[in-house]
Design a protein around this motif. Structure first.
Motif, PDB file in Angstrom:
ATOM      1  N   PRO A 250      28.277   0.653   9.307  1.00 26.40           N
ATOM      2  CA  PRO A 250      29.176  -0.494   9.437  1.00 26.40           C
ATOM      3  C   PRO A 250      28.776  -1.652   8.529  1.00 26.40           C
ATOM      4  CG  PRO A 250      28.680   0.413  11.593  1.00 26.40           C
ATOM      5  CD  PRO A 250      27.780   1.130  10.610  1.00 26.40           C
ATOM      6  N   GLY A 251      29.771  -2.173   7.814  1.00 27.44           N
ATOM      7  CA  GLY A 251      29.528  -3.284   6.906  1.00 27.44           C
ATOM      8  C   GLY A 251      29.069  -2.884   5.529  1.00 27.44           C
ATOM      9  N   TRP A 252      28.836  -1.588   5.312  1.00 30.44           N
ATOM     10  CA  TRP A 252      28.335  -1.142   4.012  1.00 30.44           C
ATOM     11  C   TRP A 252      29.433  -0.608   3.103  1.00 30.44           C
ATOM     12  CZ3 TRP A 252      22.862   1.238   3.309  1.00 30.44           C
ATOM     13  CH2 TRP A 252      21.911   0.350   3.831  1.00 30.44           C
ATOM     14  N   TRP A 253      30.640  -0.411   3.620  1.00 32.33           N
ATOM     15  CA  TRP A 253      31.722   0.125   2.804  1.00 32.33           C
ATOM     16  C   TRP A 253      33.041  -0.276   3.445  1.00 32.33           C
ATOM     17  CZ3 TRP A 253      31.344   1.242  -1.924  1.00 32.33           C
ATOM     18  CH2 TRP A 253      32.262   2.050  -2.612  1.00 32.33           C
ATOM     19  N   PRO A 254      33.925  -0.947   2.721  1.00 40.82           N
ATOM     20  CA  PRO A 254      35.150  -1.468   3.348  1.00 40.82           C
ATOM     21  C   PRO A 254      35.973  -0.412   4.076  1.00 40.82           C
ATOM     22  CG  PRO A 254      34.880  -2.402   1.157  1.00 40.82           C
ATOM     23  CD  PRO A 254      33.816  -1.341   1.294  1.00 40.82           C
ATOM     24  N   ALA A 255      36.071   0.780   3.510  1.00 37.24           N
ATOM     25  CA  ALA A 255      36.953   1.795   4.091  1.00 37.24           C
ATOM     26  C   ALA A 255      36.505   2.244   5.472  1.00 37.24           C
ATOM     27  CB  ALA A 255      37.045   3.009   3.163  1.00 37.24           C
ATOM     28  N   ASN A 256      35.231   2.064   5.815  1.00 37.15           N
ATOM     29  CA  ASN A 256      34.793   2.580   7.115  1.00 37.15           C
ATOM     30  C   ASN A 256      35.172   1.665   8.276  1.00 37.15           C
ATOM     31  OD1 ASN A 256      32.650   0.695   7.712  1.00 37.15           O
ATOM     32  ND2 ASN A 256      31.189   1.910   6.535  1.00 37.15           N
ATOM     33  N   GLY A 257      35.898   0.580   7.980  1.00 36.39           N
ATOM     34  CA  GLY A 257      36.461  -0.223   9.053  1.00 36.39           C
ATOM     35  C   GLY A 257      37.580   0.498   9.793  1.00 36.39           C
ATOM     36  N   ASP A 258      38.115   1.544   9.213  1.00 38.70           N
ATOM     37  CA  ASP A 258      39.143   2.377   9.832  1.00 38.70           C
ATOM     38  C   ASP A 258      38.459   3.580  10.475  1.00 38.70           C
ATOM     39  OD1 ASP A 258      41.186   4.116  10.485  1.00 38.70           O
ATOM     40  OD2 ASP A 258      42.233   3.917   8.561  1.00 38.70           O
ATOM     41  N   ARG A 259      38.611   3.744  11.770  1.00 40.03           N
ATOM     42  CA  ARG A 259      37.898   4.820  12.465  1.00 40.03           C
ATOM     43  C   ARG A 259      38.259   6.204  11.933  1.00 40.03           C
ATOM     44  NH1 ARG A 259      38.446   4.811  18.513  1.00 40.03           N
ATOM     45  NH2 ARG A 259      38.162   2.574  18.246  1.00 40.03           N
ATOM     46  N   ASP A 260      39.432   6.345  11.322  1.00 40.72           N
ATOM     47  CA  ASP A 260      39.810   7.639  10.751  1.00 40.72           C
ATOM     48  C   ASP A 260      38.913   8.036   9.579  1.00 40.72           C
ATOM     49  OD1 ASP A 260      41.841   7.956  12.575  1.00 40.72           O
ATOM     50  OD2 ASP A 260      43.407   7.182  11.237  1.00 40.72           O
ATOM     51  N   TYR A 261      38.234   7.057   9.003  1.00 36.05           N
ATOM     52  CA  TYR A 261      37.290   7.327   7.910  1.00 36.05           C
ATOM     53  C   TYR A 261      36.283   8.394   8.321  1.00 36.05           C
ATOM     54  CZ  TYR A 261      33.609   6.071   4.463  1.00 36.05           C
ATOM     55  OH  TYR A 261      32.660   6.067   3.468  1.00 36.05           O
ATOM     56  N   TYR A 262      35.888   8.382   9.593  1.00 33.64           N
ATOM     57  CA  TYR A 262      34.841   9.281  10.078  1.00 33.64           C
ATOM     58  C   TYR A 262      35.363  10.665  10.448  1.00 33.64           C
ATOM     59  CZ  TYR A 262      32.339   4.871  10.264  1.00 33.64           C
ATOM     60  OH  TYR A 262      31.762   3.668   9.935  1.00 33.64           O
ATOM     61  N   ASN A 263      36.656  10.889  10.275  1.00 34.08           N
ATOM     62  CA  ASN A 263      37.226  12.208  10.576  1.00 34.08           C
ATOM     63  C   ASN A 263      37.062  13.202   9.428  1.00 34.08           C
ATOM     64  OD1 ASN A 263      38.075  11.325  13.094  1.00 34.08           O
ATOM     65  ND2 ASN A 263      40.110  10.722  12.369  1.00 34.08           N
ATOM     66  N   ASP A 264      36.499  12.754   8.326  1.00 32.26           N
ATOM     67  CA  ASP A 264      36.268  13.616   7.170  1.00 32.26           C
ATOM     68  C   ASP A 264      35.041  14.486   7.438  1.00 32.26           C
ATOM     69  OD1 ASP A 264      35.755  14.805   4.741  1.00 32.26           O
ATOM     70  OD2 ASP A 264      35.796  12.958   3.571  1.00 32.26           O
ATOM     71  N   THR A 265      35.270  15.699   7.915  1.00 28.24           N
ATOM     72  CA  THR A 265      34.152  16.556   8.320  1.00 28.24           C
ATOM     73  C   THR A 265      33.382  17.142   7.145  1.00 28.24           C
ATOM     74  OG1 THR A 265      35.660  18.443   8.548  1.00 28.24           O
ATOM     75  CG2 THR A 265      35.193  17.157  10.538  1.00 28.24           C
ATOM     76  N   SER A 266      33.885  16.958   5.918  1.00 30.05           N
ATOM     77  CA  SER A 266      33.089  17.384   4.765  1.00 30.05           C
ATOM     78  C   SER A 266      31.910  16.444   4.550  1.00 30.05           C
ATOM     79  CB  SER A 266      33.956  17.430   3.506  1.00 30.05           C
ATOM     80  OG  SER A 266      34.349  16.125   3.095  1.00 30.05           O
ATOM     81  N   VAL A 267      32.012  15.220   5.082  1.00 31.70           N
ATOM     82  CA  VAL A 267      30.927  14.245   4.993  1.00 31.70           C
ATOM     83  C   VAL A 267      30.269  14.047   6.357  1.00 31.70           C
ATOM     84  CG1 VAL A 267      30.350  11.828   4.480  1.00 31.70           C
ATOM     85  CG2 VAL A 267      32.006  13.052   3.050  1.00 31.70           C
ATOM     86  N   PHE A 268      31.078  13.767   7.364  1.00 30.28           N
ATOM     87  CA  PHE A 268      30.565  13.541   8.715  1.00 30.28           C
ATOM     88  C   PHE A 268      30.682  14.847   9.494  1.00 30.28           C
ATOM     89  CE2 PHE A 268      32.189   9.572   7.008  1.00 30.28           C
ATOM     90  CZ  PHE A 268      31.059   8.767   7.134  1.00 30.28           C
ATOM     91  N   ARG A 269      29.839  15.792   9.101  1.00 32.30           N
ATOM     92  CA  ARG A 269      29.958  17.128   9.649  1.00 32.30           C
ATOM     93  C   ARG A 269      29.463  17.165  11.091  1.00 32.30           C
ATOM     94  NH1 ARG A 269      25.296  20.404   9.053  1.00 32.30           N
ATOM     95  NH2 ARG A 269      23.545  19.369   8.057  1.00 32.30           N
ATOM     96  N   PRO A 270      30.014  18.063  11.888  1.00 32.70           N
ATOM     97  CA  PRO A 270      29.625  18.110  13.293  1.00 32.70           C
ATOM     98  C   PRO A 270      28.222  18.649  13.522  1.00 32.70           C
ATOM     99  CG  PRO A 270      31.195  19.856  12.794  1.00 32.70           C
ATOM    100  CD  PRO A 270      31.133  18.976  11.580  1.00 32.70           C
ATOM    101  N   GLY A 271      27.704  19.395  12.565  1.00 36.58           N
ATOM    102  CA  GLY A 271      26.361  19.945  12.724  1.00 36.58           C
ATOM    103  C   GLY A 271      26.357  21.163  13.619  1.00 36.58           C
ATOM    104  N   ARG A 272      25.200  21.792  13.675  1.00 37.01           N
ATOM    105  CA  ARG A 272      24.995  22.945  14.540  1.00 37.01           C
ATOM    106  C   ARG A 272      23.709  22.717  15.297  1.00 37.01           C
ATOM    107  NH1 ARG A 272      25.727  24.835   9.439  1.00 37.01           N
ATOM    108  NH2 ARG A 272      23.524  25.367   9.280  1.00 37.01           N
ATOM    109  N   ARG A 273      23.598  23.380  16.428  1.00 34.98           N
ATOM    110  CA  ARG A 273      22.384  23.207  17.231  1.00 34.98           C
ATOM    111  C   ARG A 273      21.128  23.477  16.403  1.00 34.98           C
ATOM    112  NH1 ARG A 273      21.405  22.485  22.377  1.00 34.98           N
ATOM    113  NH2 ARG A 273      23.612  22.731  22.852  1.00 34.98           N
TER     114      ARG A 273
END
Length: 284
Positions: A250-273
């Protein structure tokens, strides 16, 4: 045997560097020294003077300075040379410029990493593969951020790839219960031309609530003092880091003020156990 070097050895003129957008938050810890050094004409000499004034030392206690790359003898390992002489071979490029700045920002931690790497080289020689410990030390040196948090739930969200909790639900807690401090100089080099997918290796450090009442300089000093003993001798491996997409902060990139920004799973991947670190060693 290698011996300590004077601050000036072979002639060296620091080359012009690409423009750096210094107001960006990821440069906060190195901004003052970086801007001052670039304004001086020869940033390597300027940063050597700062290191000398601060009585900084290498991993083996030699007075630190930033020397020309040509001062590194052929066949001599880079980390071993720094430890033995205090001279950090420094090319006139962004990568080595940021490395020098991180030496100034985290003197104890950089010296601890240098000592660790030099000791490993002395014991095992320079091999085709570094081994887990040296790999982890290299990752820390090149691409780490320190994730300082006073609430264990935030560290758990990071380790668990729970980006919605970390960046959306708990967004207001950034700056008062958690923060990120860049350490890796290759990471800072990449952030000169930022892009969404830049991902750091986060090292989680538990801090008291009062940490967030300290000045920025006091926070860096606190972290440096906390990190250095662990970096010197506590075992750790690459799996002890947690991936952190830097431009999600938060505060490091203007576009991340939109919560949909974090729906990009190529970057914010869900991970595996299997991806989850079992828990990091803490330098307490």
């Amino acid at each position: 045997m290698l011996s300590a070097l004077p601050v000036t050895t072979q002639p060296h003129t620091a080359g012009a560097l690409p423009d750096i957008d210094w107001p960006q938050p990821w440069f906060a810890a190195v901004r003052a020294h970086g801007q001052g050094a670039l304004a001086s004409g020869d940033w390597r000499v300027a940063l050597s003077s700062l290191a000398r004034a601060a009585a900084q030392v290498s991993g083996h206690g030699k007075p630190l300075c930033f020397v020309a790359q040509g001062d590194l003898p052929e066949g001599t390992a880079y980390e071993a040379f720094i430890a033995a002489t205090g001279g950090v071979p420094t090319r006139p490029n962004l990568h080595d410029f940021f490395n020098a700045l991180i030496w100034l920002a985290y003197p104890r931690s950089k010296a601890a990493l240098n000592a660790r790497q030099a000791t490993a080289i002395a014991a095992d020689g320079v091999q085709a593969t570094r081994g887990a410990t040296r790999d982890a030390a290299t990752l820390f040196d090149e691409n780490a951020v320190i994730f300082a948090c006073s609430d264990p739930a935030l560290g758990a969200a990071l380790r668990g790839f729970d980006w919605q909790t970390l960046f959306v639900t708990r967004r207001a807690d950034w700056g008062r219960a958690c923060e990120v401090q860049p350490f890796g100089h290759a990471l800072l080099e990449k952030l000169v031309v930022p892009y969404k997918a830049i991902t750091a290796h986060a090292w989680i450090v538990d801090v008291p609530v009062d940490y967030f009442r300290l000045t920025p300089a006091e926070r860096l000093d606190w972290l440096d003092a906390r990190l250095a003993p662990g970096l010197a001798d506590i075992p750790f491996t690459p799996r002890d880091f947690a991936p952190l997409p830097i431009l999600g902060i938060p505060g490091w990139w203007p576009a991340n003020g939109d919560r949909d920004y974090y729906n990009d799973t190529s970057v914010f991947r869900p991970g595996r156990r299997a991806d989850l670190p079992a828990g990091q060693p803490q330098a307490r």
